[in-house]
Design a protein around this motif. Sequence first.
Motif, PDB file in Angstrom:
ATOM      1  N   THR A  92       0.766  -1.191  -0.099  1.00 33.09           N
ATOM      2  CA  THR A  92      -0.185   0.018   0.170  1.00 33.09           C
ATOM      3  C   THR A  92       0.882   1.365  -0.085  1.00 33.09           C
ATOM      4  N   ALA A  93       0.196   2.316  -0.836  1.00 34.01           N
ATOM      5  CA  ALA A  93       1.246   3.729  -0.662  1.00 34.01           C
ATOM      6  C   ALA A  93       1.067   4.172   0.684  1.00 34.01           C
ATOM      7  N   ASP A  94       0.089   3.632   1.366  1.00 36.08           N
ATOM      8  CA  ASP A  94       0.067   4.468   2.562  1.00 36.08           C
ATOM      9  C   ASP A  94       1.608   4.271   3.424  1.00 36.08           C
ATOM     10  N   VAL A  95       2.043   3.423   3.244  1.00 31.82           N
ATOM     11  CA  VAL A  95       3.535   3.477   3.907  1.00 31.82           C
ATOM     12  C   VAL A  95       4.395   4.568   3.632  1.00 31.82           C
ATOM     13  N   ASP A  96       4.301   4.912   2.188  1.00 32.36           N
ATOM     14  CA  ASP A  96       5.296   5.966   1.817  1.00 32.36           C
ATOM     15  C   ASP A  96       4.566   7.363   2.411  1.00 32.36           C
ATOM     16  N   ARG A  97       3.143   7.486   2.249  1.00 28.86           N
ATOM     17  CA  ARG A  97       2.666   8.680   2.940  1.00 28.86           C
ATOM     18  C   ARG A  97       2.881   8.783   4.326  1.00 28.86           C
ATOM     19  N   ILE A  98       2.897   7.652   5.078  1.00 32.55           N
ATOM     20  CA  ILE A  98       3.274   8.084   6.632  1.00 32.55           C
ATOM     21  C   ILE A  98       4.772   8.492   6.617  1.00 32.55           C
ATOM     22  N   GLY A  99       5.809   7.616   5.908  1.00 31.08           N
ATOM     23  CA  GLY A  99       7.213   8.270   5.946  1.00 31.08           C
ATOM     24  C   GLY A  99       7.380   9.548   5.444  1.00 31.08           C
ATOM     25  N   THR A 100       6.723  10.119   4.535  1.00 28.93           N
ATOM     26  CA  THR A 100       6.703  11.509   4.192  1.00 28.93           C
ATOM     27  C   THR A 100       6.030  12.269   5.429  1.00 28.93           C
ATOM     28  N   ALA A 101       5.159  11.936   6.018  1.00 34.43           N
ATOM     29  CA  ALA A 101       4.641  12.792   7.280  1.00 34.43           C
ATOM     30  C   ALA A 101       5.392  12.807   8.337  1.00 34.43           C
ATOM     31  N   VAL A 102       6.375  11.674   8.491  1.00 34.30           N
ATOM     32  CA  VAL A 102       7.269  11.752   9.624  1.00 34.30           C
ATOM     33  C   VAL A 102       8.687  12.113   9.087  1.00 34.30           C
ATOM     34  N   GLY A 103       8.860  12.487   7.844  1.00 28.59           N
ATOM     35  CA  GLY A 103      10.312  12.844   7.274  1.00 28.59           C
ATOM     36  C   GLY A 103      11.258  11.953   7.258  1.00 28.59           C
ATOM     37  N   HIS A 104      10.563  10.455   7.015  1.00 30.83           N
ATOM     38  CA  HIS A 104      11.817   9.511   6.957  1.00 30.83           C
ATOM     39  C   HIS A 104      11.395   8.330   6.047  1.00 30.83           C
ATOM     40  N   ARG A 105      12.274   7.935   5.165  1.00 28.66           N
ATOM     41  CA  ARG A 105      11.702   6.858   4.357  1.00 28.66           C
ATOM     42  C   ARG A 105      11.663   5.513   5.319  1.00 28.66           C
ATOM     43  N   ILE A 106      10.268   4.985   4.690  1.00 26.40           N
ATOM     44  CA  ILE A 106       9.785   3.588   5.579  1.00 26.40           C
ATOM     45  C   ILE A 106       9.467   2.824   4.485  1.00 26.40           C
ATOM     46  N   ASP A 107       9.898   1.445   4.694  1.00 29.08           N
ATOM     47  CA  ASP A 107      10.006   0.727   3.630  1.00 29.08           C
ATOM     48  C   ASP A 107       8.622  -0.426   3.850  1.00 29.08           C
ATOM     49  N   GLY A 108       8.228  -0.466   5.181  1.00 22.99           N
ATOM     50  CA  GLY A 108       7.185  -1.502   5.427  1.00 22.99           C
ATOM     51  C   GLY A 108       6.748  -1.388   7.064  1.00 22.99           C
ATOM     52  N   ASP A 109       5.724  -2.219   7.292  1.00 26.11           N
ATOM     53  CA  ASP A 109       5.371  -2.311   8.604  1.00 26.11           C
ATOM     54  C   ASP A 109       4.996  -3.630   8.902  1.00 26.11           C
ATOM     55  N   LEU A 110       5.732  -3.997  10.160  1.00 21.48           N
ATOM     56  CA  LEU A 110       5.912  -5.375  10.656  1.00 21.48           C
ATOM     57  C   LEU A 110       4.730  -5.362  11.635  1.00 21.48           C
ATOM     58  N   GLY A 111       3.818  -6.303  11.336  1.00 20.96           N
ATOM     59  CA  GLY A 111       2.676  -6.536  12.256  1.00 20.96           C
ATOM     60  C   GLY A 111       2.374  -7.904  12.980  1.00 20.96           C
ATOM     61  N   TYR A 112       1.251  -8.232  13.306  1.00 20.48           N
ATOM     62  CA  TYR A 112       0.976  -9.403  13.897  1.00 20.48           C
ATOM     63  C   TYR A 112       1.072 -10.744  13.516  1.00 20.48           C
ATOM     64  N   ASP A 113       1.065 -10.835  12.087  1.00 21.77           N
ATOM     65  CA  ASP A 113       1.173 -11.754  11.507  1.00 21.77           C
ATOM     66  C   ASP A 113       2.791 -12.435  11.582  1.00 21.77           C
ATOM     67  N   PHE A 114       3.801 -11.485  11.732  1.00 19.36           N
ATOM     68  CA  PHE A 114       4.977 -11.898  12.082  1.00 19.36           C
ATOM     69  C   PHE A 114       5.301 -11.869  13.542  1.00 19.36           C
ATOM     70  N   LEU A 115       4.888 -11.137  14.174  1.00 16.64           N
ATOM     71  CA  LEU A 115       5.175 -11.006  15.757  1.00 16.64           C
ATOM     72  C   LEU A 115       4.572 -12.045  16.625  1.00 16.64           C
ATOM     73  N   LYS A 116       3.361 -12.705  16.043  1.00 17.73           N
ATOM     74  CA  LYS A 116       2.621 -13.555  16.973  1.00 17.73           C
ATOM     75  C   LYS A 116       3.434 -14.876  17.355  1.00 17.73           C
ATOM     76  N   ALA A 117       4.610 -15.119  16.704  1.00 18.00           N
ATOM     77  CA  ALA A 117       5.322 -16.535  17.156  1.00 18.00           C
ATOM     78  C   ALA A 117       6.416 -16.079  18.369  1.00 18.00           C
ATOM     79  N   PHE A 118       6.406 -14.656  18.778  1.00 19.93           N
ATOM     80  CA  PHE A 118       7.540 -14.330  19.500  1.00 19.93           C
ATOM     81  C   PHE A 118       7.303 -13.807  20.889  1.00 19.93           C
ATOM     82  N   ARG A 119       8.252 -13.580  21.621  1.00 16.54           N
ATOM     83  CA  ARG A 119       8.141 -12.890  22.933  1.00 16.54           C
ATOM     84  C   ARG A 119       8.641 -11.498  22.496  1.00 16.54           C
ATOM     85  N   LEU A 120       8.247 -10.613  22.570  1.00 20.46           N
ATOM     86  CA  LEU A 120       8.404  -9.191  22.074  1.00 20.46           C
ATOM     87  C   LEU A 120       9.134  -8.289  23.116  1.00 20.46           C
TER      88      LEU A 120
END
Length: 279
Positions: A92-120
């Motif tokens: 989604t282009a929303d990743v780039d839009r959020i990066g623009t808003a915070v002034g930093h390149r953002i490549d992605g978003d790490l969510g529950y489907d990855f984190l669910k296997a771990f103790r974070l």
Amino acid sequence: MLAEVGFRLAGAENPLILIPTRANGRGPYEFILDTGAGMSLLSPRLADELSIGASGSREGRGAGGRVQVSMARVDSLAVGDARGGPMPVGITADVDRIGTAVGHRIDGDLGYDFLKAFRLTLDYRRRVVRLAQGAYEVAGAGHATHVEVPFRLAGPVKPLVLVSAFVNGRGPHAFVLDTGASATVLSPDLAATLHIETLAAEPMTGVGGMLQATVGRVGSLAVGGAHLHDVSVMVADFLADLGRIAGAPLDGILGYNFLRHFRVTLDYPNGVLWLMKSG
């Protein structure tokens, strides 16, 4: 298995946590660490770089409204030695839009489907993220300042991390623990019930668009025995729609300005949260 990596904060007063993440063995790239996201996301730019094609699309819902997401798959996502995949991802282009808003390149978003296997574990003071599997002793567990509370997931469609919180000594209220939220948020109903006075605020950036909000302060905010006094909060009405999608009524969100005062351990497999006040 234990992986530990440093993270950076992107943005000014209300920053996002960015952690180095490898996708399909390449990188590292800058991903938001986001316990409020059900599915991990890629920017269109990163998907093109990795030659990842979409297999369809669907309409999602973020805090800022509806968002169009192209569906795809990655062979792997990895943070240090912590690895997940193959797994579906959204583009989604929303990743780039959020990066623009915070002034930093953002490549992605790490969510529950990855984190669910771990103790974070998030150590905000040291700016370190730890991901563990198997037997592992939580640092400080059993100490008087280390609070242990259960959490539950809102539901399979929107697996938000829900904890009971007390605001100004009243509750319990259903709050989302969201490492991808830069601010702590109250629903308008809860703010009205607690007679929280608010002032107009600049719109917030969220997935799906900009969020209109007001700003106020609460005298105290507590999760279990972990509490803060005089906490700045935003008041926004998107929680009602988010709760309908998640299948659970939501009273608020615990964001960066609350969480940063603690070492936060979120044990997904066992449904337990630990909060230890940073010294």
